[in-house]
Design a protein around this motif. Structure first.
Motif, short mmCIF file in Angstrom:
data_model
loop_
_atom_site.label_atom_id
_atom_site.label_comp_id
_atom_site.label_asym_id
_atom_site.label_seq_id
_atom_site.Cartn_x
_atom_site.Cartn_y
_atom_site.Cartn_z
N LYS A 1 0.84 -1.06 -0.08
CA LYS A 1 0.19 0.05 0.15
C LYS A 1 0.71 1.36 0.22
CE LYS A 1 -3.64 -2.42 0.75
NZ LYS A 1 -4.74 -2.71 -0.28
N LEU A 2 0.25 2.23 -0.51
CA LEU A 2 0.95 3.60 -0.39
C LEU A 2 0.25 4.59 0.65
CD1 LEU A 2 2.85 6.06 -1.21
CD2 LEU A 2 0.99 6.56 -2.99
N VAL A 3 0.90 4.83 1.55
CA VAL A 3 0.28 5.77 2.72
C VAL A 3 0.74 7.15 2.48
CG1 VAL A 3 0.18 6.31 4.94
CG2 VAL A 3 0.34 3.95 4.46
N THR A 4 -0.22 8.09 2.23
CA THR A 4 -0.02 9.49 2.18
C THR A 4 -0.35 10.19 3.11
OG1 THR A 4 -0.03 8.93 -0.34
CG2 THR A 4 -0.23 11.34 0.44
N ALA A 5 0.42 11.27 3.90
CA ALA A 5 -0.04 11.81 4.88
C ALA A 5 0.18 13.23 4.67
CB ALA A 5 0.65 11.53 5.91
N VAL A 6 -0.75 14.03 5.19
CA VAL A 6 -0.42 15.66 4.88
C VAL A 6 -0.57 15.91 6.40
CG1 VAL A 6 -1.70 17.66 3.97
CG2 VAL A 6 -1.62 15.50 2.67
N ILE A 7 0.45 16.48 6.80
CA ILE A 7 0.52 17.15 8.16
C ILE A 7 1.17 18.58 8.33
CG2 ILE A 7 1.13 14.76 9.17
CD1 ILE A 7 4.17 15.76 9.52
N LYS A 8 0.91 18.96 9.59
CA LYS A 8 1.60 20.43 9.83
C LYS A 8 3.10 20.35 9.90
CE LYS A 8 -2.33 22.48 12.52
NZ LYS A 8 -3.01 22.54 13.84
N PRO A 9 3.78 21.38 9.25
CA PRO A 9 5.17 21.26 9.09
C PRO A 9 5.89 20.99 10.41
CG PRO A 9 4.25 22.84 7.70
CD PRO A 9 3.11 22.49 8.47
N HIS A 10 5.39 21.85 11.62
CA HIS A 10 6.31 21.75 12.62
C HIS A 10 6.21 20.31 13.19
CE1 HIS A 10 2.62 23.06 14.48
NE2 HIS A 10 2.93 22.68 15.49
N LYS A 11 5.18 19.34 12.81
CA LYS A 11 5.27 18.08 13.38
C LYS A 11 6.12 17.02 12.74
CE LYS A 11 2.38 18.46 16.69
NZ LYS A 11 2.72 17.48 18.34
N THR B 1 -2.46 17.50 17.03
CA THR B 1 -2.09 18.60 18.14
C THR B 1 -3.64 18.85 18.49
OG1 THR B 1 -2.93 20.49 16.57
CG2 THR B 1 -0.56 19.77 16.62
N GLY B 2 -4.71 18.21 17.98
CA GLY B 2 -6.18 18.59 18.23
C GLY B 2 -6.64 19.65 17.68
N LYS B 3 -5.92 20.33 16.99
CA LYS B 3 -6.43 21.84 16.56
C LYS B 3 -6.70 21.45 15.00
CE LYS B 3 -4.61 25.02 19.72
NZ LYS B 3 -3.12 24.78 19.90
N ILE B 4 -7.82 22.39 14.64
CA ILE B 4 -8.09 22.18 13.13
C ILE B 4 -7.02 22.19 12.42
CG2 ILE B 4 -9.18 23.53 11.18
CD1 ILE B 4 -11.47 23.83 12.85
N GLY B 5 -7.00 21.39 11.17
CA GLY B 5 -5.63 21.48 10.39
C GLY B 5 -4.65 20.46 10.53
N ASP B 6 -4.88 19.56 11.28
CA ASP B 6 -3.88 18.67 11.58
C ASP B 6 -3.61 17.80 10.36
OD1 ASP B 6 -3.25 19.18 14.06
OD2 ASP B 6 -4.28 17.78 15.13
N GLY B 7 -4.53 17.64 9.44
CA GLY B 7 -4.28 16.98 8.26
C GLY B 7 -5.03 15.51 8.24
N LYS B 8 -4.64 14.90 6.88
CA LYS B 8 -5.35 13.75 6.73
C LYS B 8 -4.08 12.65 6.30
CE LYS B 8 -9.24 15.73 5.76
NZ LYS B 8 -9.78 16.36 7.00
N VAL B 9 -4.54 11.47 6.39
CA VAL B 9 -3.69 9.99 6.02
C VAL B 9 -4.58 9.51 5.26
CG1 VAL B 9 -2.34 8.36 6.71
CG2 VAL B 9 -2.58 10.27 8.31
N TRP B 10 -3.94 8.88 4.06
CA TRP B 10 -5.11 8.00 3.06
C TRP B 10 -4.19 7.02 2.50
CZ3 TRP B 10 -4.79 13.36 1.42
CH2 TRP B 10 -3.83 13.50 0.28
N VAL B 11 -4.84 5.98 2.12
CA VAL B 11 -4.13 4.67 1.75
C VAL B 11 -4.69 4.10 0.31
CG1 VAL B 11 -3.68 2.46 2.43
CG2 VAL B 11 -3.86 3.97 4.26
N VAL B 12 -3.86 4.00 -0.47
CA VAL B 12 -3.97 3.48 -1.70
C VAL B 12 -3.35 2.37 -2.10
CG1 VAL B 12 -3.39 4.15 -4.01
CG2 VAL B 12 -4.31 5.93 -2.44
N PRO B 13 -3.88 1.41 -2.80
CA PRO B 13 -3.36 -0.05 -3.27
C PRO B 13 -2.07 0.16 -4.05
CG PRO B 13 -5.46 0.23 -4.14
CD PRO B 13 -5.34 1.33 -3.33
#
Ligand code: ADP
Ligand code: ADP
Ligand code: ADP
Lengths: 435, 112, 435, 435, 112, 112
Positions: free
Chosen positions: B2-12, B83-95
């Motif tokens: 699988k390919l895991v794609t994650a979008v996160i906050k830069p300072h994390k 962080t619990g604040k809006i904008g923490d991001g998403k993680v999605w999984v693709v075959p």
């Protein structure tokens, strides 16, 4: 002042004024890209605040008659005596004396000294508090020290001055501001860094310079401007054994300034090469400033060879000193302490060893060395106490720190509503409305 | 795989990287990205003209993983990036059909 | 030297010193972003190395008594005569002569000349080898040529000089350094490019400038500094038919400098427009430098109209010359040959045509033209041989090239451990440890 | 002119020349990254075009004998009288008068004034049309106004001049170019913006500055150069009640220049803080220019306190004025109108209130105020009509706009075949062929 | 159809592009990326403070291809991008449901 | 769920964003990209040396959507981004196994 000297003073004044924008570049390149504008704005704001103050009461507080006592060797000039530059010519000399040019020249020193401090508090200070600090600090720490050292006050060689109490006839030497400018700003930076506290992530998160070419540009222009700073600060000493006229002394000061600076580049790079394995461009830029700082008080009192030695030592010591903040945990972000305080001390005290007339190494005993050291310590003390009081007062009244979230997101947006760069094809930005 | 794609906050990013390393993830590909969502951007003013900056800086990670590791990786990222604040991001999984390691030509599991 | 002249010389010296950082910007903008710091550091390093050397033996080797023979029209001054600037005033004049200011001024020329060479070897040279090269080259190629041309040596107009052997009474003209600075640096660049070899990917991989605004900034500041370079180089010629006093001659030199530079912008842009279809900003920046180079030797000998012609020709020829490296396959990376060697030749030889006193076009025959050409060729020869010997020796002893992998990854990291920019929101960087 | 004054004039000329590259940075930082090179090239091109013209007929058209009539208080000098600077010294004074230095100094003003206009037409104008415009405009709008104001023409205080028709003995005051430079350029910018039309997406698409550090750098260097501009423009007024000698007057002008500029920073930032909630760095940079513009005509006529007032007002008014383009829908892209026209008017008219000798606030009645206002209006009229005619003629003959697709893709590539930055690890670029 | 994503060394981009062109691949989308894996970054020093730069610059290619071309494209990229040194990168393949060419609205094979 | 990836011309970003917002798409991730295809780059000249710039600046959008919305989203993007000139870009759709919202840990439809 003849027209030739006036021409050089006019040029010098313009060159020193240029040093503040140059400092903004030097500092700005070292910050992260999310806080470069705030860093530069602390310098530009200092220009806005200090100039009116200097015209109103700054010159008077620096060069006016002693505020207290019988007018000799005091701590501050009377700020109301020449308020608004009222009758400056009349007060200090006849027409054609160039009194106004001296005001112009000295004004630029006050601006720069304030701006220097800002390097210690990068990325986190409320802009409004900074501006108020600038106004108060220049009044209570800078003008008094300028008066004491150059205005015939307590740190000059006048009767009743500190030096005269120690040794009769041994005047302290501070050609262009080792105490007034660099020790003063360096101590203020240290105190502010302590009072305001470290940046979020200091010592753990990476905070590397976002644009070293900007910093190198700044260093290059600072060097240029510093010729105004040092060579424009002609002071007639009686015992210079090397330069005997304006033309000769200015030539000597020019060469000494360059000698120390070049040597300090080498000094800094050698320390880096040995300690870190690589000689860096930030090191070269920093070495330039360190050398210029150290030679500032000394440039009229040394030989070119002595200046090479002073610069080499200053470059090396400052290169070592910038590490202290990690050891002791104070966030002097852009090393105002490591460069200006340490460099200022090296230069001020170094005169005691290297002065061709009065220096220990020239067989003239320790008198000058003692005087230089005591004067330097007094300046440290003065700047430390005054800055601490101002900083704490402002902390209580206005607060110093921006919101922690804003600090993480970047102070440029939070305090100035701007971002420094938009190099991308899209910034995802939408036009909303014109002014 | 699988390919895991994650979008996160830069300072994390630093924390996520450490958590993933602890979880045994040895490789990933990172791109700078901008996010658009509930987290609002800000307004900038230049000579009085106002601009809405609607995009927010994000870091985007791509990790190709073995099927069995997907769960761990997704959980590791989400907890480290939170962080619990809006904008923490998403993680999605693709075959993913196949992977190759360019250096050796190894494929699939061996390529990770 | 009166105070007015001294004031201008002090300013000029500072302006010429500023040219080296300006050159660092001009060159730095033209490199790829992975090697801009190294490019700038070659200039900043030259400042660190050349200044101490100049103070120790540089001035003496340039302006001291001839090293060999009876002290006339020789190849080099005695480096030990005024070692460490010992007794400079006594040696060359009485107090107040401004001898020290002359040292200051000349020192900045030596730095710049060395820095100019670095453009030929961008992105690939070991920094340590560069610094050693700078020290040796300035001693063996620069000081001797300065002595020959300006120190009353073999390329001056003195008895026994090359010119005096050709035509009696026709002195070569090199106002501010067409031979000493530009031909010298241009030839050295060519030799180094050949000895060191081309960058990996030269002529196949793209190597376009990473920041043209930086280059344009550099060009603008170079122009500014060049007023110090040219107008500060006042030399009293007897037969100037246009300017008859310091005030007039400096004015003329100022105007000529500007005239040639503006015309060279046009010359370069016209060639580009015709050849490539577009007039580029890099072309404008390059035209500025080409014009300034060409007018350097000529600025005191031409009329403003002659300067316009010289600049136009220089701009056009240099624009054509920068293509030679692809034709002949030598990687003179930033065109030190195409701009400084070609421009220096155009200026030095052009005097033979355009000098208002002595020029062929002014009906004064070919004597000046022959003298100028011969002197230029001698300078080419001297610089070529000396540089070749130094470059090959250093190749054998220290090596010139960084590791090929480091060259691909970027010399900034390999040699200096830094990256120039960090504009991204993350650089994937981790803080490890403070100094 | 003694050597001291000459030294300062030489430095001043170099400083003013530097202002044009500085302006290129100031403007360049404000454009989008796809058009920064074109923006800078409009300034650099102005240098290439205006210098030859100035040497050929510019000086003569400015300071030659009146073209028409009996040679007094006319509209333009005879461009052929000193064509090619023929016999400049003979024409205007004896040897040693510094006539050539005056030419040098004045030449730099002409360049800058043309370059200033370019800010109004960012991102969209054909480069060839711009260059032709520069040549014609400097000839028909700049030289005549320079002649009228400084060359003893219709806007001077001479017999037969506009002022002499209004009040006998009240000469208009324009120390360094409020009318000739700033009102002139500001009006030209407005006219061009109207004739050429708005950028695609003006008022809807985001067009924020791509590099504010570049703009701040430009502002800092402009300030430095402006000391040459103002303090180099020494004019001997009879009735200065504050400065009574060259040394004193230059000192005063220096201080006034700085006072107004610092105050204008504050003025601009205060307006922003109140209106937008944040004090911006672009605001500080803009305030600097606004203050410098306003004090340009006034710097010799005010006291330092008066200068503080003038600067404060100018900063605030210009900060408000930059919004006008959105209200009225003309795309004066970088606010040449808002800063130079408005600032120039504030300064020129402000003299009527604030002049220590002649000002309304100093109890000297309205005569000076009326004269200043009328002269300013005449300058507006002249520049407006002349620019309109030139702009429309060029529109018909050459066209002003680049292809709309090129404008969207970026004028840098379309007109100059370059991109400003290549900061990425790859630019997807392939080397094709050497020159 | 499939989406081939390749992460390669930046200085190999030119060779890969040429090889792909030779293999008939006419379009692709390129992004700058940073890689994290066995290839180590380097250490930078600023005023004595050391930083580990753990990310290495990479180029990331995305190519949507017909099922039959997948093999060729993957092989072409891997061989062109290979240096044999650590850090040469990865190529992975993901299934694609549909593609549209924006200009014409053509879909799937016709859209490539 | 599906992942819609779109590559479009930069100056169309604003229009696409508005169209998507109108269509109810509340989130997306944006990256700067460069495109290679039929649209040709241009030639640049530096001191007489010519360079072919073969890549064209593009904006790349990633949107994870519910299966039912795929059609709408793809159509919305294609029409908003269309200029009719070569180089308008591509939109492709890839199957997604799962999505997580980092802030809350919500998964799949709830995470969008
Ligand atoms: N549908 C989506 N597809 C792809 N990325 C998305 C989507 N929605 C949000 N994102 C990404 O996730 C980030 C965070 O989303 P946001 O709605 O702001 O906050 P949260 O996830 O905390 O609710 C966005 O900045 C964007 O990068
Ligand atoms: N699991 C992974 N998922 C996605 N990308 C990866 C993964 N592992 C490695 N990469 C990418 O491949 C690049 C090369 O990997 P690396 O481990 O350094 O060398 P090699 O592939 O030669 O073994 C990395 O820089 C990264 O961009
Ligand atoms: N096979 C492909 N895979 C991924 N992206 C592609 C592919 N072909 C084209 N693209 C992207 O689509 C953009 C437009 O393609 P192009 O061929 O130039 O024009 P058009 O789509 O109008 O025919 C390209 O710049 C590239 O970013």
């Amino acid at each position: 002042m003849d027209t030739g000297q006036a021409a050089w003073m006019l040029a010098s004044s313009a060159m020193v004024l240029l040093m503040t924008p140059a400092l903004a570049l030097f500092y700005g390149g070292m910050t992260r890209s999310k806080s470069v504008l705030n860093m530069m704005m602390m310098s530009f704001g200092a220009m806005g605040v200090v100039v009116p103050i200097y015209i109103l009461w700054g010159w008077s507080a620096s060069y006016g008659t002693d505020l207290f006592g019988d007018g000799a060797a005091g701590l501050m000039g009377n700020p109301f005596e020449m308020f608004g530059l009222a009758d400056v010519q009349g007060a200090i000399g006849e027409d054609g004396s160039g009194a106004l040019i001296s005001v112009a020249f000295q004004m630029t020193f006050a601006i720069l000294t304030v701006a220097l401090i800002s390097g210690a508090i990068a990325d986190r200070a409320k802009y409004s508090t900074w501006l108020v600090f600038a106004a108060i600090w220049v009044t209570l720490s800078y003008f008094p020290l300028a008066h004491m050292v150059w205005g015939g006050g307590f740190l000059s060689g006048e009767d009743g001055s500190l030096a005269s109490l120690l040794y009769d006839g041994v005047a302290p030497i501070d050609y262009a501001g080792g105490t007034v400018v660099h020790i003063n700003a360096g101590v203020a930076g240290l105190v502010l860094a302590l009072v305001i506290g470290a940046r979020r992530g200091f010592g753990s998160e990476p905070m590397r310079p976002h644009s070293l070419p900007l910093t190198m540009l700044g260093a290059g222009v600072l060097w240029f401007g510093w010729f105004g700073f040092n060579v424009g600060s002609f002071v007639s000493y009686d015992d210079l054994d090397f330069a005997t006229s304006w033309v000769d002394e200015t030539g000597l000061v020019w060469i000494n300034t360059t000698a120390a600076t070049a040597a300090a580049i080498l000094g800094w790079l050698v320390v880096e090469k040995i300690r870190d394995g690589k000689a860096t461009s930030l090191g070269a830029a920093s070495g330039i400033v360190a050398g210029l700082v150290a030679v500032t008080p000394a440039c009229g009192a040394l030989s070119p060879l002595g200046s090479l030695v002073l610069g080499l030592v200053a470059g090396a010591l400052c290169a070592l000193a910038v590490g202290l903040k990690y050891r002791f945990g104070f966030d002097d972000s852009l090393d105002v302490v490591g460069v200006h305080l340490v460099g200022g001390l090296v230069g001020t005290v170094g005169i005691g060893f290297l002065a061709t007339s009065g220096g220990l190494f020239y067989g003239d005993g320790v008198a000058q060395l003692v005087v230089q050291t005591v004067v330097a310590l007094f300046a440290v003390l003065w700047a430390g106490v005054v800055t601490l009081v101002i900083a704490l007062a402002l902390k209580a009244v206005m607060g110093w720190r921006v919101d922690p979230e804003d600090e993480v997101a970047g102070i440029d947006f939070a305090e100035h509503g701007e971002s420094a760069y938009d190099l991308a094809s899209t910034g995802g930005t939408t036009f909303k409305t014109g002014a | 795989m699988k390919l895991v794609t994650a979008v996160i906050k830069p300072h994390k990013w630093e924390e996520v990287r450490e958590a993933l390393a602890a979880a045994g993830v040895a490789g990933m590909t990172v791109t700078e990205a901008s996010g658009y969502g509930q987290q609002k951007g800000h307004t900038e003013v230049y000579r009085g003209a106002e601009y809405d900056v609607s995009l927010v800086p994000k870091i985007r990670l791509e990790i190709v993983v073995d099927d069995v590791d997907v769960e761990t990786v997704v959980t590791t990222i989400s907890s480290a990036a939170q962080t619990g604040k809006i904008g923490d991001g998403k993680v999605w999984v693709v075959p993913v059909d196949s992977v190759v390691r360019v250096r050796t030509g190894e494929t699939d599991e061996a390529a990770l």
